[in-house]
Design a protein around this motif. Structure first.
Motif, short mmCIF file in Angstrom:
data_model
loop_
_atom_site.label_atom_id
_atom_site.label_comp_id
_atom_site.label_asym_id
_atom_site.label_seq_id
_atom_site.Cartn_x
_atom_site.Cartn_y
_atom_site.Cartn_z
N ARG A 105 10.83 8.73 -6.49
CA ARG A 105 10.92 7.25 -7.03
C ARG A 105 11.78 6.46 -6.24
O ARG A 105 11.42 5.17 -6.00
N LEU A 165 9.96 5.22 -3.17
CA LEU A 165 8.87 4.48 -3.56
C LEU A 165 9.12 2.92 -3.84
O LEU A 165 8.95 2.16 -3.25
N GLN A 166 10.55 2.91 -4.52
CA GLN A 166 11.18 1.66 -4.61
C GLN A 166 11.74 0.93 -3.21
O GLN A 166 11.53 -0.06 -3.08
N LEU A 214 10.22 1.47 -0.61
CA LEU A 214 9.37 1.00 0.42
C LEU A 214 9.07 -0.41 -0.03
O LEU A 214 8.57 -1.36 0.73
N LYS A 215 8.97 -0.65 -1.42
CA LYS A 215 8.76 -2.12 -1.80
C LYS A 215 10.01 -3.07 -1.40
O LYS A 215 9.51 -4.00 -0.79
N ASP A 216 11.13 -2.62 -1.53
CA ASP A 216 12.38 -3.47 -1.01
C ASP A 216 11.94 -3.83 0.45
O ASP A 216 12.46 -4.97 0.82
N LEU A 233 11.55 -7.31 2.21
CA LEU A 233 12.50 -7.77 3.65
C LEU A 233 11.64 -7.92 4.90
O LEU A 233 11.75 -9.02 5.59
N GLU A 288 8.30 6.05 4.52
CA GLU A 288 6.93 6.75 4.21
C GLU A 288 6.89 8.42 4.72
O GLU A 288 6.42 9.00 4.21
N LYS A 306 2.63 2.82 0.23
CA LYS A 306 3.29 1.59 0.60
C LYS A 306 2.64 0.33 -0.13
O LYS A 306 3.16 -0.64 -0.73
N ALA A 319 3.35 0.85 -3.84
CA ALA A 319 4.87 0.18 -4.31
C ALA A 319 5.06 -1.16 -4.07
O ALA A 319 5.81 -1.81 -4.87
N ARG A 320 4.32 -1.77 -3.09
CA ARG A 320 4.57 -2.98 -2.61
C ARG A 320 3.89 -4.13 -3.69
O ARG A 320 4.62 -5.18 -4.26
N ALA A 379 1.96 -3.36 -6.71
CA ALA A 379 1.81 -3.09 -8.16
C ALA A 379 3.00 -3.09 -8.91
O ALA A 379 4.01 -2.86 -8.41
N ASP A 383 5.04 8.28 -13.59
CA ASP A 383 4.74 7.01 -14.18
C ASP A 383 5.99 6.10 -14.04
O ASP A 383 6.81 6.11 -14.94
N LEU A 384 5.71 5.47 -12.93
CA LEU A 384 6.85 4.57 -12.49
C LEU A 384 6.78 3.00 -12.50
O LEU A 384 5.78 2.48 -11.88
N MET A 408 8.12 -0.26 -11.22
CA MET A 408 8.69 -0.95 -10.14
C MET A 408 9.79 -1.80 -10.37
O MET A 408 9.37 -2.72 -11.58
N GLN A 409 11.07 -1.69 -9.91
CA GLN A 409 11.97 -2.84 -10.21
C GLN A 409 11.68 -3.95 -9.18
O GLN A 409 11.12 -3.81 -7.99
N PRO A 410 11.88 -5.20 -9.68
CA PRO A 410 11.86 -6.34 -8.66
C PRO A 410 12.75 -6.01 -7.55
O PRO A 410 13.79 -5.45 -7.63
N ALA A 411 12.05 -6.37 -6.48
CA ALA A 411 13.03 -6.05 -5.04
C ALA A 411 14.14 -7.21 -5.13
O ALA A 411 14.00 -8.07 -5.28
N ALA A 412 15.37 -6.46 -4.79
CA ALA A 412 16.35 -7.23 -4.66
C ALA A 412 17.00 -6.80 -3.40
O ALA A 412 16.67 -6.93 -2.26
N ALA A 413 18.31 -6.50 -3.68
CA ALA A 413 19.08 -5.75 -2.54
C ALA A 413 19.07 -6.43 -1.16
O ALA A 413 18.30 -6.81 -0.74
N PRO A 459 19.80 -6.38 2.69
CA PRO A 459 19.56 -5.31 3.99
C PRO A 459 20.38 -4.30 4.07
O PRO A 459 19.84 -3.03 4.10
N LEU A 469 19.99 -1.31 2.09
CA LEU A 469 18.63 -0.43 2.32
C LEU A 469 18.46 0.24 3.79
O LEU A 469 17.99 1.25 4.00
#
Lengths: 179, 247
Positions: A119, A122-123, A125-127, A131, A155, B204, B207-208, B210, B224-225, B227-232, B234, B237
């Protein structure tokens, strides 16, 4: 990477003083690392001692001193820029050690660990994708490459986590069949 | 949000595959307006799941209820109507009709659903305009790039304002840039309230784009996840480790 070559690279563009080096370096890395000014300062002094950089003019306001690259410095930089990286791969994440230990401990809760780790990836990857997209919109093609690297590594981590989970399921299945 | 799809203990066994059901006790709910990615390796059951929700196939056991309507009890004609009027499909390959223009391709489902040609035309024109491909209306599919063709296929899929947009690897045949454009289009439709189900093997992509990622493994829901809004920033990460040189 070594701060030394980062500084040489920035000075190859134009002479800079310590604070400019720090700010430009941080901007170069797209905010992914906060550079410690003390480190910049001592590294500049060592580079001066090794004749890779030299002071330009006099000390200005508040003792600011600008430096420029020497021929020795340029040569070292060019050699570094073309040298492929051959250090052992650094697997720093604790997850590797947790897995190594969990597979030995009978009560290791490997399934939960793998699911939770998946998890996180996956998160991430989204973040990172966002960016990357933002860097693309801002015209920072260099940062696009940095974030793309992060995405590809994530990945790979995800794939590895899934391979571990798959392996665990097969071991369990075989265990059941034996009973 | 209201519940749109409800799967309860759904099992699907294909002939001769009793030992390895394609779906094995799947219970899953999807609300109206969600964008759900269904992810998993090949053979995990994700396309089977999509086919069952699409009414293309029936479960061996369990219930599939869409908008309060039990697909398992529907007759063939009812299911065909459901597929035509309530569900939009986008597949990996665009399947546009080569002898028709872009506009005519998009009109086809509207005409089949009983709209007059004039009404279908108006609807298709509005839609193409809204999706930013109005300028392609008079062209033939063969003259379009893969990405453009897939965007037309998306338009065709939503021309009847389906309850559900089902997409199976919609970017599988596209380069990453065109793929991103198609995905942005799906995101845009979802913002407008369209419920979207995306089947993909690509984490990718899932996650990106959906808002929720359901992972299948061996025919079961493994995760079953939401997703949180992308914040953060750089720095949270990614880190380029900078070290002082030794000595």
């Amino acid at each position: 990477m070594s701060l030394k070559y980062g500084i040489l690279g920035l000075l190859a563009e134009r002479p800079l003083h310590g604070y400019e080096v720090k700010n430009r370096f941080e901007s170069l890395l797209g905010g992914s690392w906060e550079v410690n000014f003390g480190q910049v300062y001592t590294t500049l002094q060592r580079l001066e001692r090794d004749q890779m950089v030299e002071a330009v003019g006099r000390r200005g306001d508040r003792g600011k001193q600008a430096y420029r690259l020497t021929d020795v410095g340029r040569e070292a930089l060019e050699e570094w820029l073309t040298r492929p990286e051959s250090e052992p791969q650094q697997l720093r994440e604790e997850i590797y050690v947790k897995l190594l230990l969990s597979t030995r401990l009978a009560n290791g809760r490997l399934d939960e660990l793998l699911a939770a780790q998946r998890r996180v990836y996956l998160q991430r990857l989204k973040d990172l994708s966002e960016l990357e997209e933002r860097a693309r919109r801002d015209g920072r093609d260099d940062l696009v490459l940095l974030f793309m690297g992060g995405i590809l590594h994530t990945e790979a981590d995800l794939k590895w986590t899934e391979a571990c989970a798959d392996e665990m399921r097969q071991i369990k299945r075989k265990g059941r069949e034996r009973l | 949000m209201t519940r749109l799809i409800e799967l309860t203990q759904v099992q699907k066994v294909y002939d001769g595959g009793a030992e390895h059901p394609a779906l094995d006790g799947v219970t899953l709910g999807v609300d109206r307006g969600e964008f759900v990615a269904v992810m998993g390796p090949s053979g995990s059951g994700k396309s089977t799941l999509l086919n069952l929700i699409a009414g293309l196939d029936r479960p061996t056991e369990g219930r599939i209820v869409v908008e309060g309507w039990d697909l398992g009890h529907a007759g063939e004609a009812e299911l065909a109507r459901y597929r035509r009027d309530r569900v939009g499909f986008v597949f990996q390959f665009f399947n546009l009709l080569g002898s028709l223009t872009v506009l005519e391709n998009v009109m086809v489902p509207a005409v089949l659903a009983g709209h007059s040609r004039a009404a279908a035309r108006r609807r298709a024109e509005d839609l193409l305009e809204r999706l930013g491909i109005g300028s392609q209306a008079g062209r033939y599919p063969a003259r379009l790039s893969g990405g453009q063709q897939q965007r037309v296929a998306v338009a065709r899929a939503v021309v009847n304002q389906p309850l559900l947009l089902l997409t199976d690897e919609p970017t599988g045949a596209l380069d990453s840039r065109s793929g991103a454009e198609v995905m942005e289009m799906l995101v845009e439709l979802n913002r407008g309230g369209q419920t979207v189900l995306l089947v993909t093997h690509d984490p990718k992509l899932a996650a990106r784009y959906a808002r929720r990622v359901v992972s299948l493994v061996d025919g079961r829901v493994a995760d079953d996840l939401v997703m949180q809004p992308a914040a953060a920033s750089p720095g949270k990460l990614i880190r380029v480790r900078v070290q002082e040189a030794a000595q």
